[in-house]
Design a protein around this motif. Sequence first.
Motif, PDB file in Angstrom:
ATOM      1  N   GLU A 195      -4.639  -6.709 -12.979  1.00  0.00           N
ATOM      2  CA  GLU A 195      -5.724  -6.927 -12.027  1.00  0.00           C
ATOM      3  C   GLU A 195      -5.205  -6.903 -10.592  1.00  0.00           C
ATOM      4  O   GLU A 195      -5.840  -6.351  -9.697  1.00  0.00           O
ATOM      5  N   THR A 196      -4.023  -7.479 -10.358  1.00  0.00           N
ATOM      6  CA  THR A 196      -3.434  -7.462  -9.019  1.00  0.00           C
ATOM      7  C   THR A 196      -3.103  -6.037  -8.594  1.00  0.00           C
ATOM      8  O   THR A 196      -3.394  -5.636  -7.469  1.00  0.00           O
ATOM      9  N   HIS A 197      -2.500  -5.265  -9.490  1.00  0.00           N
ATOM     10  CA  HIS A 197      -2.189  -3.868  -9.171  1.00  0.00           C
ATOM     11  C   HIS A 197      -3.464  -3.076  -8.899  1.00  0.00           C
ATOM     12  O   HIS A 197      -3.510  -2.258  -7.990  1.00  0.00           O
ATOM     13  N   ARG A 198      -4.489  -3.325  -9.674  1.00  0.00           N
ATOM     14  CA  ARG A 198      -5.751  -2.621  -9.473  1.00  0.00           C
ATOM     15  C   ARG A 198      -6.376  -3.001  -8.144  1.00  0.00           C
ATOM     16  O   ARG A 198      -6.784  -2.147  -7.368  1.00  0.00           O
ATOM     17  N   ARG A 199      -6.401  -4.288  -7.855  1.00  0.00           N
ATOM     18  CA  ARG A 199      -7.066  -4.768  -6.642  1.00  0.00           C
ATOM     19  C   ARG A 199      -6.428  -4.206  -5.374  1.00  0.00           C
ATOM     20  O   ARG A 199      -7.106  -3.831  -4.425  1.00  0.00           O
ATOM     21  N   PHE A 200      -5.111  -4.171  -5.334  1.00  0.00           N
ATOM     22  CA  PHE A 200      -4.417  -3.707  -4.139  1.00  0.00           C
ATOM     23  C   PHE A 200      -3.988  -2.249  -4.230  1.00  0.00           C
ATOM     24  O   PHE A 200      -3.262  -1.763  -3.370  1.00  0.00           O
ATOM     25  N   ARG A 201      -4.428  -1.554  -5.279  1.00  0.00           N
ATOM     26  CA  ARG A 201      -4.157  -0.132  -5.481  1.00  0.00           C
ATOM     27  C   ARG A 201      -2.668   0.182  -5.439  1.00  0.00           C
ATOM     28  O   ARG A 201      -2.221   1.080  -4.726  1.00  0.00           O
ATOM     29  N   HIS A 202      -1.906  -0.570  -6.207  1.00  0.00           N
ATOM     30  CA  HIS A 202      -0.462  -0.339  -6.306  1.00  0.00           C
ATOM     31  C   HIS A 202      -0.173   0.625  -7.438  1.00  0.00           C
ATOM     32  O   HIS A 202      -0.879   0.660  -8.440  1.00  0.00           O
ATOM     33  N   TYR A 208      -2.552   2.913  -9.887  1.00  0.00           N
ATOM     34  CA  TYR A 208      -3.942   2.595  -9.559  1.00  0.00           C
ATOM     35  C   TYR A 208      -4.329   3.108  -8.165  1.00  0.00           C
ATOM     36  O   TYR A 208      -5.457   2.951  -7.743  1.00  0.00           O
ATOM     37  N   ALA A 209      -3.406   3.743  -7.475  1.00  0.00           N
ATOM     38  CA  ALA A 209      -3.698   4.321  -6.160  1.00  0.00           C
ATOM     39  C   ALA A 209      -4.310   5.714  -6.275  1.00  0.00           C
ATOM     40  O   ALA A 209      -4.782   6.266  -5.290  1.00  0.00           O
ATOM     41  N   GLY A 233      -8.201   2.583  -7.850  1.00  0.00           N
ATOM     42  CA  GLY A 233      -8.465   1.165  -7.738  1.00  0.00           C
ATOM     43  C   GLY A 233      -9.203   0.587  -8.927  1.00  0.00           C
ATOM     44  O   GLY A 233      -9.569  -0.576  -8.928  1.00  0.00           O
TER      45      GLY A 233
END
Length: 95
Positions: A38-45, A48-49, A60
């Motif tokens: 969820e953190t990777h998705r939220r900040f588009r890391h 997930y970018a 995202g």
Amino acid sequence: MSPIPAPFPRQSPRAAVRTPAPPAYSVGLDAMLDAVYETHRRFRHGVYAVPCTTCHVPAGELCRARRSVHAARRQAHRDRLAQHERTPFLAPLAA
């Protein structure tokens, strides 16, 4: 003369072959992985970018396959990284 004792106790062949049991499944581990994704998705890391071309979700968003990122999305992320020139973090200070 007395025999010199062996430095290690002898084990039966069966005992030597035994492997430890895998760790038990943990609900805490499940929650931790959900938080990381969820953190990777939220900040588009990371992957997930970029949008997923397999399940057609935008950048995202998590892929529709839970706990999995499609290979096409991973490859698109690697291609995107290869296009950018990488510079060392302290390069501006060296000039």
